[in-house]
Design an enzyme around this catalytic site. Sequence first.
Site, PDB file in Angstrom:
ATOM      1  N   ASP A  21       0.740  -1.181   0.053  1.00 19.05           N
ATOM      2  CA  ASP A  21       0.036  -0.028   0.021  1.00 19.05           C
ATOM      3  C   ASP A  21       0.973   1.250  -0.029  1.00 19.05           C
ATOM      4  O   ASP A  21       1.574   1.575   0.919  1.00 19.05           O
ATOM      5  CB  ASP A  21      -0.803  -0.077   1.453  1.00 19.05           C
ATOM      6  CG  ASP A  21      -1.902   1.252   1.253  1.00 19.05           C
ATOM      7  OD1 ASP A  21      -1.821   1.859   0.199  1.00 19.05           O
ATOM      8  OD2 ASP A  21      -2.576   1.208   2.201  1.00 19.05           O
ATOM      9  N   TYR A  26      -1.249  10.104  -3.711  1.00 18.20           N
ATOM     10  CA  TYR A  26      -1.373  11.272  -4.651  1.00 18.20           C
ATOM     11  C   TYR A  26      -0.425  12.232  -3.948  1.00 18.20           C
ATOM     12  O   TYR A  26       0.217  13.021  -4.808  1.00 18.20           O
ATOM     13  CB  TYR A  26      -2.888  11.978  -4.504  1.00 18.20           C
ATOM     14  CG  TYR A  26      -3.833  10.963  -5.294  1.00 18.20           C
ATOM     15  CD1 TYR A  26      -3.429   9.932  -5.813  1.00 18.20           C
ATOM     16  CD2 TYR A  26      -4.883  11.573  -5.432  1.00 18.20           C
ATOM     17  CE1 TYR A  26      -4.464   9.187  -6.723  1.00 18.20           C
ATOM     18  CE2 TYR A  26      -6.058  10.705  -6.023  1.00 18.20           C
ATOM     19  CZ  TYR A  26      -5.629   9.583  -6.687  1.00 18.20           C
ATOM     20  OH  TYR A  26      -6.657   8.781  -7.600  1.00 18.20           O
ATOM     21  N   ARG A  58      -1.310  15.903   8.234  1.00 17.54           N
ATOM     22  CA  ARG A  58      -1.872  15.091   9.108  1.00 17.54           C
ATOM     23  C   ARG A  58      -1.615  15.388  10.469  1.00 17.54           C
ATOM     24  O   ARG A  58      -2.329  15.417  11.655  1.00 17.54           O
ATOM     25  CB  ARG A  58      -1.781  13.558   8.912  1.00 17.54           C
ATOM     26  CG  ARG A  58      -2.320  13.101   7.295  1.00 17.54           C
ATOM     27  CD  ARG A  58      -2.099  11.531   7.274  1.00 17.54           C
ATOM     28  NE  ARG A  58      -2.407  11.344   5.800  1.00 17.54           N
ATOM     29  CZ  ARG A  58      -2.455  10.045   5.251  1.00 17.54           C
ATOM     30  NH1 ARG A  58      -2.199   8.924   6.170  1.00 17.54           N
ATOM     31  NH2 ARG A  58      -2.870   9.845   4.054  1.00 17.54           N
ATOM     32  N   ASP A 113      -2.995   2.372  -5.973  1.00 17.63           N
ATOM     33  CA  ASP A 113      -1.791   2.427  -4.740  1.00 17.63           C
ATOM     34  C   ASP A 113      -1.844   1.328  -4.150  1.00 17.63           C
ATOM     35  O   ASP A 113      -0.765   1.103  -3.116  1.00 17.63           O
ATOM     36  CB  ASP A 113      -2.202   3.506  -3.909  1.00 17.63           C
ATOM     37  CG  ASP A 113      -3.462   3.473  -3.248  1.00 17.63           C
ATOM     38  OD1 ASP A 113      -4.264   2.872  -3.681  1.00 17.63           O
ATOM     39  OD2 ASP A 113      -3.623   4.197  -2.145  1.00 17.63           O
ATOM     40  N   GLU A 114      -2.696   0.369  -4.394  1.00 16.20           N
ATOM     41  CA  GLU A 114      -2.435  -1.104  -3.815  1.00 16.20           C
ATOM     42  C   GLU A 114      -2.244  -2.141  -4.622  1.00 16.20           C
ATOM     43  O   GLU A 114      -2.682  -2.083  -5.934  1.00 16.20           O
ATOM     44  CB  GLU A 114      -3.524  -1.316  -2.970  1.00 16.20           C
ATOM     45  CG  GLU A 114      -3.895  -0.349  -1.628  1.00 16.20           C
ATOM     46  CD  GLU A 114      -5.042  -0.622  -0.866  1.00 16.20           C
ATOM     47  OE1 GLU A 114      -5.318  -1.873  -0.620  1.00 16.20           O
ATOM     48  OE2 GLU A 114      -5.956   0.322  -0.616  1.00 16.20           O
TER      49      GLU A 114
END
Length: 737
Positions: A21, A26, A58, A113-114
């Site tokens: 992952d 992005y 974050r 993305d995985e």
Amino acid sequence: MDFASVLGKSEAHQRTIIHLDMDYFYAQVEEIRDPTLRSKALGIQQKNIVVTCNYVARAKGVTKLMLIAEAQRICPDLVLVNGEDLAPYRQMSQRIFDLLLNYTPLVEKLGFDENFMDVTALVELRQAHVAEALLRPPVGHTYPADGTPLSNCDCGCAQRLAIGTRIAQEIREELKLRLGITCCAGIAYNKLLAKLVGSSHEPNQQTVLVSTYAEQFMRELGDLKRVTGIGQKTQCLLLEAGMSSVEQLQQCDMDVMRKKFGFETATRLRDLAFGRDTSLVRPSGKPKTIGMEDACKPISVRTDVEERFRMLLKRLVEQVAEDGRVPIAIKVVLRKFDSQKKSSHRETKQANILPSLFKTSMCPGETGVSKVQLADGAQDKLLKIVMRLFERIVDMSKPFNITLLGLAFSKFQERKVGSSSIANFLIKKADLEVQSITSLTNTSLTSPTAESPTSDECAFRSSPTTFKPSDQFYRRRATTASPVPMLLDNGSESAATNSDFSDFSETEVEPSPKKSRIGRLLVSKRSRLAADVGDSAAEVASPSKLRVCDLRLNSRDSEKDFPMSTTPSTSTSAPAPRFRTVQPPNTLLQRIDGSLRFVTTRTASRLSSNASSTASSPLPSPMDDSIAMSAPSTTTLPFPSPTTTAVVTSSSSTATCDALTNIVCPAGVDAEVFKELPVELQTELIASWRSSLVAAVEQTNGTGAATSAAIASGAPATATTASGQKNTLYRYFLRNK
């Protein structure tokens, strides 16, 4: 490495699965493109939300899917980058996928993305080496974190998982070195556990699960929404049943679950709660559909819709260029908002398009790499197709509100570069233009002039034997150039692959329609009658051997048709056959009393003994009935002459009008419309129909030369006279001429 044997391993702990992952994908791609953003709070904006952000943002309280206004209030120094153009992220995703294929072909993409990787075969290969066979500690984190070793399970999976952690570490290091991107990894014996355990430690870390602790790991997840495979609706149903956690789902009464969800769903949910997953890693190939959607504020003006479709089409073509394949279908997706019901629903329409709208060229400097581009003027043609599909979904005479527009290309095919394709040598334009039979059913005969197809209409044609079915004038017909003609089902509207403008609600390719039982029986009957018809007649049956004007007109409804045999028919109410063949009648021309007459082979042998036998002739031609009313004998069928038709008296004109009024029109011609036509036009139509039959019979019986001489010595043939002028039949009935 034996990858085939890996697919058969669904037993517990036999496989080694890695889930990768990418970290804040992005935002990380934007950091790679602009390294100065790494130390800043970065958010990726789409519309009015932050779809993702880096870990600096974050840490300041910004979360994914937060409104822009709220994110800027929490973090005033937030740097926003527009991420509505997905091209950079798509390109990076493909580069990651290509790198993973160097380790195993069993790579399954899950979004951009995985990725899932089944490295079981690679692990077995490394187990054969002595250095790898030694039980070495795993790389990264281990669950549980209390130091429980992988060897707690005695099935042998400990060594496989340990080798899997080293493979995952190598992959992550290569991704960082070659692409500059970091990711998290989860290692377990199935896909579900690998995905869930990988999120235990992030970013840029990896975790392996001790196999015997799968049930405990699932129980500690707590919330049901964290379990992959349990969505919002399923979670609500579980809450109604009194289950709000994974532990409660593990301890639930299966009888209650089966009554609420059914046996299969209840069993699947129970397996998910215990971490059981036997699904395989399915290698991802090229996508079957390349699409793009754009949500927007309500649009109620056609010009605004067209402009948005133009922008979507331009971006979509760029994706097709990267893919390298040519699409032959385009789909329009709309979300319509009902202001009265306060609800929205989606509708889609799909149309086949010509591959010639795209051209393939070699990329300079790259051997064997081709690029797909739009041909000159193709964008405007595609946009017209899109707007026609839009108008099929939306009633333009009523107000509408569109809140989402989407376009998608599908039904991709590989295209050879250059003009040396074998198809270019096997297809002739002249042959293709005649291999169609036009039906006149449900047509409007009010237009006196023919319409030539416009350039955008040509773009709808997927093959030269099809027409645009959006106009009811055209009906799909297809024939082959073989001696035995193809049976035409007048009631069939299938065969989507041959339609020019086919509507679908799904993107899957439709299977070819199977032949019906009656079709096979008629084909068998047709082959048994080949001896009667003869080889020459079989050649005439081929559309490529006849001129278009010589082909008789077919109808979709049940009408009188030419018989398939020479056996006389005594029944006057026999139903017309549903299937038709392009086959001229088995007749011969005889010259009797200086005039040409139509008589069948059997009637000719009985002509001298029974003059009235022509009434039961197996050629139920409508022209025979009309001529018989004015002929002196019931056994003669004289052809009308243009010279005699042009010079008429008032009394003979009245008689002719009466005869033409009572004529039984041939198949495909509306009798009411025929009666409204001028007298001279009706006469010309009859002459043209009969001349077509004469030409077909001449070629069938090999008497073309003799008949031509006979016609030359007598009255001039109508077909010859009509050759110098435009045939009125096609002015009134044909639009594709």
